[in-house]
Design a protein around this motif. Structure first.
Motif, PDB file in Angstrom:
ATOM      1  N   ARG A   1       1.936   4.029  -3.496  1.00 55.50           N
ATOM      2  CA  ARG A   1       1.608   5.455  -3.364  1.00 55.50           C
ATOM      3  C   ARG A   1       0.118   5.725  -3.567  1.00 55.50           C
ATOM      4  N   GLN A   2      -0.667   5.110  -2.722  1.00 54.70           N
ATOM      5  CA  GLN A   2      -2.104   5.365  -2.732  1.00 54.70           C
ATOM      6  C   GLN A   2      -2.389   6.725  -2.094  1.00 54.70           C
TER       7      GLN A   2
ATOM      8  N   SER B   1      -5.248   2.055   5.857  1.00 57.02           N
ATOM      9  CA  SER B   1      -4.782   0.688   5.637  1.00 57.02           C
ATOM     10  C   SER B   1      -3.748   0.279   6.682  1.00 57.02           C
TER      11      SER B   1
ATOM     12  N   GLN C   1      -3.704   5.207   2.671  1.00 54.08           N
ATOM     13  CA  GLN C   1      -2.505   4.654   3.280  1.00 54.08           C
ATOM     14  C   GLN C   1      -2.628   4.599   4.793  1.00 54.08           C
ATOM     15  N   TRP C   2      -3.035   5.731   5.386  1.00 54.64           N
ATOM     16  CA  TRP C   2      -3.157   5.776   6.843  1.00 54.64           C
ATOM     17  C   TRP C   2      -4.212   4.795   7.338  1.00 54.64           C
TER      18      TRP C   2
ATOM     19  N   VAL D   1       0.837  -1.202   0.000  1.00 61.52           N
ATOM     20  CA  VAL D   1       0.000   0.000   0.000  1.00 61.52           C
ATOM     21  C   VAL D   1       0.872   1.253   0.000  1.00 61.52           C
ATOM     22  N   ILE D   2       1.918   1.231   0.807  1.00 61.95           N
ATOM     23  CA  ILE D   2       2.812   2.386   0.888  1.00 61.95           C
ATOM     24  C   ILE D   2       3.620   2.535  -0.399  1.00 61.95           C
TER      25      ILE D   2
END
Length: 244
Positions: free
Chosen positions: A159-160, A168, A165-166, A155-156
């Protein structure tokens, strides 16, 4: 110093930090295992088990059973097929596929080896919640940390959106912790088994990701890793020599 060299040097330092973190967790695991073998964790385990016993109820039993299944072998294998499809078909990331298999598959093998090496008996045997075999370290805890930790990495790395990101990272981290708690609550593991599983899982996951990042760095960076490090450290070395 050009921007590419700075970025490469920074990446090299990140890799060194990863290796250092792995070394630290190896020492923590060795210390925990030594205390377990010397029966020095009995009080700690008993206190945590007693605390979780105070929240026991029928609906909690059901919730913990569902949560523990999210870290079971059958569920992680099923989810792994989806991850491999995304990595191999959607992202066309052959190295990602390889090191995902190394992380998850190698982690499973390492769990079996560690369990047989320490041969700690479980607090209780219950086949319905995969509570069979040896207890130390917890396979559910180790496997879930590696699997869901790898998802956090993906996910990191992809680059979502920041909120995704936070959300997830937080959600998957909470899930990892809850799976470990469920193993203690259901009587499948001692608390020290769960902690050992998290530590061992962190070691294997970090080493797998370090190897993956190293290979991808070499492929995408025009500056060789050693040359980048030399350029970054050369000014520091000269400054130290001048002062001497």
């Amino acid at each position: 110093m050009d921007r590419e060299t700075k970025l490469s040097g920074f990446a090299f330092i990140v890799l060194l930090v990863g290796l250092g973190l792995s070394a630290l967790f190896i020492m923590l695991f060795a210390e925990l295992a030594d205390e377990m073998l010397d029966q020095e964790l009995a009080v700690f385990d008993a206190v945590i088990i007693q605390l979780l016993g105070t929240i026991s109820s029928s609906w909690m039993d059901t919730a913990m059973f569902v949560i523990t299944e999210l870290g079971s072998v059958w569920f992680l294998v099923l989810m792994s097929l989806g991850v491999l499809w995304v990595l191999g078909v959607k992202m066309r990331d052959k190295w990602g596929v390889l090191f995902y298999l190394v992380a998850v598959g190698g982690g499973s093998l390492l769990t079996v080896l560690l369990k047989h090496f320490f041969s700690r008996e479980r607090p209780s045997i219950n086949e319905t919640i995969d509570a069979v075999g040896y207890s130390f370290p917890s396979g559910h805890s180790m496997g879930s940390l590696i699997f869901y930790g790898f998802l956090i990495y993906l996910v990191i790395r992809t680059r979502q959106a920041p909120w995704l990101q936070w959300a997830s990272v937080f959600g998957l981290s909470v899930l990892i912790v809850l799976i470990g708690i469920s193993r203690i609550y259901l009587g499948a593991h001692f608390p020290s088994d769960v902690i050992a599983g998290y530590i061992a899982g962190t070691i294997w996951l970090v080493l797998s990701l370090v190897a993956l990042e190293w290979i991808q760095w070499q492929q995408r960076s025009p500056v060789p890793p050693v040359a980048a490090l030399r350029k970054v450290l050369a000014p520091v070395y000269r400054a130290v020599i001048d002062k001497l």
